[in-house]
Design a protein around this motif. Sequence first.
Motif, short mmCIF file in Angstrom:
data_model
loop_
_atom_site.label_atom_id
_atom_site.label_comp_id
_atom_site.label_asym_id
_atom_site.label_seq_id
_atom_site.Cartn_x
_atom_site.Cartn_y
_atom_site.Cartn_z
N TRP A 146 0.82 -1.21 0.00
CA TRP A 146 0.00 0.00 0.00
C TRP A 146 0.85 1.26 0.00
O TRP A 146 0.47 2.29 -0.59
N ASP A 147 2.02 1.22 0.67
CA ASP A 147 2.86 2.41 0.75
C ASP A 147 3.36 2.84 -0.63
O ASP A 147 3.48 4.04 -0.93
N TRP A 148 3.65 1.85 -1.47
CA TRP A 148 4.10 2.15 -2.83
C TRP A 148 2.98 2.85 -3.61
O TRP A 148 3.22 3.83 -4.31
N TYR A 149 1.77 2.34 -3.48
CA TYR A 149 0.62 2.99 -4.11
C TYR A 149 0.45 4.42 -3.59
O TYR A 149 0.20 5.35 -4.36
N ALA A 150 0.51 4.57 -2.27
CA ALA A 150 0.28 5.88 -1.66
C ALA A 150 1.26 6.92 -2.18
O ALA A 150 0.88 8.05 -2.51
N ARG A 151 2.54 6.56 -2.27
CA ARG A 151 3.54 7.52 -2.75
C ARG A 151 3.31 7.90 -4.21
O ARG A 151 3.38 9.08 -4.58
N MET A 152 3.01 6.90 -5.05
CA MET A 152 2.80 7.18 -6.47
C MET A 152 1.53 8.01 -6.69
O MET A 152 1.52 8.95 -7.50
N ILE A 153 0.47 7.69 -5.96
CA ILE A 153 -0.78 8.43 -6.12
C ILE A 153 -0.64 9.84 -5.56
O ILE A 153 -1.17 10.81 -6.12
N ARG A 154 0.07 10.02 -4.46
CA ARG A 154 0.32 11.36 -3.91
C ARG A 154 1.00 12.25 -4.94
O ARG A 154 0.64 13.43 -5.12
N THR A 155 1.99 11.67 -5.64
CA THR A 155 2.69 12.46 -6.66
C THR A 155 1.73 12.94 -7.74
O THR A 155 1.79 14.10 -8.18
N ASN A 156 0.83 12.05 -8.19
CA ASN A 156 -0.12 12.43 -9.24
C ASN A 156 -1.17 13.41 -8.73
O ASN A 156 -1.62 14.29 -9.47
N VAL A 157 -1.57 13.27 -7.48
CA VAL A 157 -2.55 14.19 -6.91
C VAL A 157 -1.97 15.60 -6.84
O VAL A 157 -2.64 16.61 -7.15
N MET A 158 -0.71 15.70 -6.42
CA MET A 158 -0.05 17.01 -6.33
C MET A 158 0.04 17.68 -7.69
O MET A 158 0.05 18.91 -7.80
N LYS A 159 0.09 16.87 -8.73
CA LYS A 159 0.15 17.41 -10.09
C LYS A 159 -1.17 18.09 -10.49
O LYS A 159 -1.18 19.04 -11.27
N TYR A 160 -2.27 17.59 -9.92
CA TYR A 160 -3.59 18.11 -10.31
C TYR A 160 -4.21 19.07 -9.29
O TYR A 160 -5.11 19.83 -9.65
N HIS A 183 -13.41 14.86 -9.03
CA HIS A 183 -12.42 15.45 -9.94
C HIS A 183 -11.03 14.80 -9.85
O HIS A 183 -10.45 14.44 -10.88
N LEU A 184 -10.51 14.66 -8.63
CA LEU A 184 -9.15 14.15 -8.52
C LEU A 184 -9.06 12.66 -8.84
O LEU A 184 -8.17 12.24 -9.58
N LEU A 185 -9.96 11.88 -8.29
CA LEU A 185 -9.89 10.44 -8.50
C LEU A 185 -9.98 10.05 -9.97
O LEU A 185 -9.16 9.26 -10.46
N PRO A 186 -10.95 10.59 -10.75
CA PRO A 186 -10.97 10.26 -12.19
C PRO A 186 -9.73 10.74 -12.93
O PRO A 186 -9.31 10.11 -13.91
N SER A 187 -9.13 11.82 -12.45
CA SER A 187 -7.95 12.37 -13.14
C SER A 187 -6.75 11.45 -13.03
O SER A 187 -5.88 11.43 -13.93
N ILE A 188 -6.67 10.73 -11.93
CA ILE A 188 -5.51 9.85 -11.74
C ILE A 188 -5.86 8.39 -12.02
O ILE A 188 -5.06 7.50 -11.74
N ALA A 189 -7.05 8.15 -12.58
CA ALA A 189 -7.51 6.76 -12.80
C ALA A 189 -6.59 5.99 -13.74
O ALA A 189 -6.34 4.80 -13.54
N SER A 190 -6.07 6.66 -14.77
CA SER A 190 -5.21 5.95 -15.73
C SER A 190 -3.92 5.48 -15.06
O SER A 190 -3.45 4.36 -15.30
N GLU A 191 -3.34 6.35 -14.19
CA GLU A 191 -2.13 5.93 -13.47
C GLU A 191 -2.42 4.78 -12.51
O GLU A 191 -1.64 3.84 -12.37
N MET A 192 -3.60 4.85 -11.88
CA MET A 192 -3.98 3.77 -10.98
C MET A 192 -4.14 2.45 -11.73
O MET A 192 -3.77 1.38 -11.23
N ALA A 193 -4.69 2.54 -12.95
CA ALA A 193 -4.88 1.33 -13.75
C ALA A 193 -3.54 0.67 -14.09
O ALA A 193 -3.40 -0.56 -14.06
N VAL A 194 -2.55 1.50 -14.42
CA VAL A 194 -1.22 0.98 -14.73
C VAL A 194 -0.61 0.30 -13.51
O VAL A 194 -0.08 -0.82 -13.58
#
Length: 488
Positions: A146-160, A183-194
């Motif tokens: 989960w920590d790996w997910y959290a760090r990657m998603i945090r980076t994408n959230v900060m972008k938006y 707004h934020l969750l759909p914006s990072i959905a593609s990164e989450m899918a990867v």
Amino acid sequence: MIALLLCSKMVVGLLSFVGVIALMGIFAPWIAPHDPYANDILIKFAPYSLDHSLGTDHLGRDILSRLIYGIRPTLFLSLLTMLATISLGTIMGLLSGYFRGIVDEVIMRIVDMMLSFPSQIMIFAVIALLGVDVQNIIIANVIIKWDWYARMIRTNVMKYRDRNFILYSRCIGSKESYILGRHLLPSIASEMAVLASLDVGWTICFRSEGGSVVSHIILDVKNLHITFEQPKVSKQILEDVSFSVKAGKCLGILGESGSGKSMTTKAILGLLNRDFQISGTATFEGKDLLQMGDGDLRTLRGSAIGMILQNPMTCFNPLYKIGNQIYETFDAHGIFPRDQYKVEAINILEKMCIHDPEGVLQKFPHQLSGGMLQRVMIGIAMSMNPRLLICDEPTTAIDSITQYEIIKEFQRIKAESNVGMLFITHDVSVISHIADEVIVLNKGKLVDRGPFSEILKNPKDAYTKLLIEKKLAVADHYKSVLAQGGVR
């Protein structure tokens, strides 16, 4: 977004491929050409053919059928782990990247701490703490990922988070939860899918290697000696025997009558009288069974350690009905309220595929076949949820057809539970169907050990070699008779 993805031929093709694989797993019982657990040592390592499209493995099992049946547990575990991991990681990443400040600081320090631990050590720690089952394997995966997910998603959230459409939503008074979800969750959905697609593959690899990671030793016997002592008689029954049983695995003890197989298990469970001198250790879940008193051993027998004896026709008291003898086990351990005894007993018999279970409860042992009585005994043992199941020649006193059914029952138990199994027999063919590892006893001494496939190909002891040769000779003669079209 989903509509755009479905416009891509590559995406549709990949989804279709995954869908076909999933459907194969769902309909495995109908499309698999063979029983995935059926062993035939005479065709081990057979090349591909019309009957076995991908050949057979070291125990003569059809590889294609085992692959098809393996899809269901693999996909289930992988998808469930992915959903749990991505849910926790996404929540932590969204909160950290959007709110920043003290929330970000606390979450990121926890993430840094988690990432500093080697993942394999974390897995061992979680499994050792919680125990070995599917649920705990999922928990272990979530904790280390989960920590790996959290760090990657945090980076994408900060972008938006500072984009104008986010600022506009805040300006019009939208709630924080609405902004995050809409707004934020759909914006990072593609990164989450990867990330999710990569994690499914990692989880499948983890599961394929998981047996060696999560299987732990539940019984460890070292330097076991048994001596029969009377004033004028002293006889060595067992000499310096050591072995271990792992959770979810089956250890087979092979040997002829009088080799010391049954005496081994009776010594471990404290069932030998004072004429026998026992030394060595038998550690079960951290406790030496050989040093425990009768009262402590009694609480383990039938509950944590189940036992199935040979010759079921003589194991039940002929004076009492089957139901009463099942209730006797419930009384001994007090795990069910008395008013639930009948319901639980019926459930046991239904799990053992016994027809008319309510009627069977009212019958005496002599009114049932040996195979049905053996199923009842297996059901009683498994109803206590044992961590170790000792099977002492459970197929000896029953006919060949019933033997096959009982072996199938043990295979089902092994596939569906994490119980460690100690299987005693003198029959090479029986042990080939159930054991992961085999030890061979001869005149009270351990003369051979190893995986069954290795014992079959390269027996180290002359006695083991003789057992294998005799069995193969019988099987070869049987096949030659069949080839000639009849029995002489």
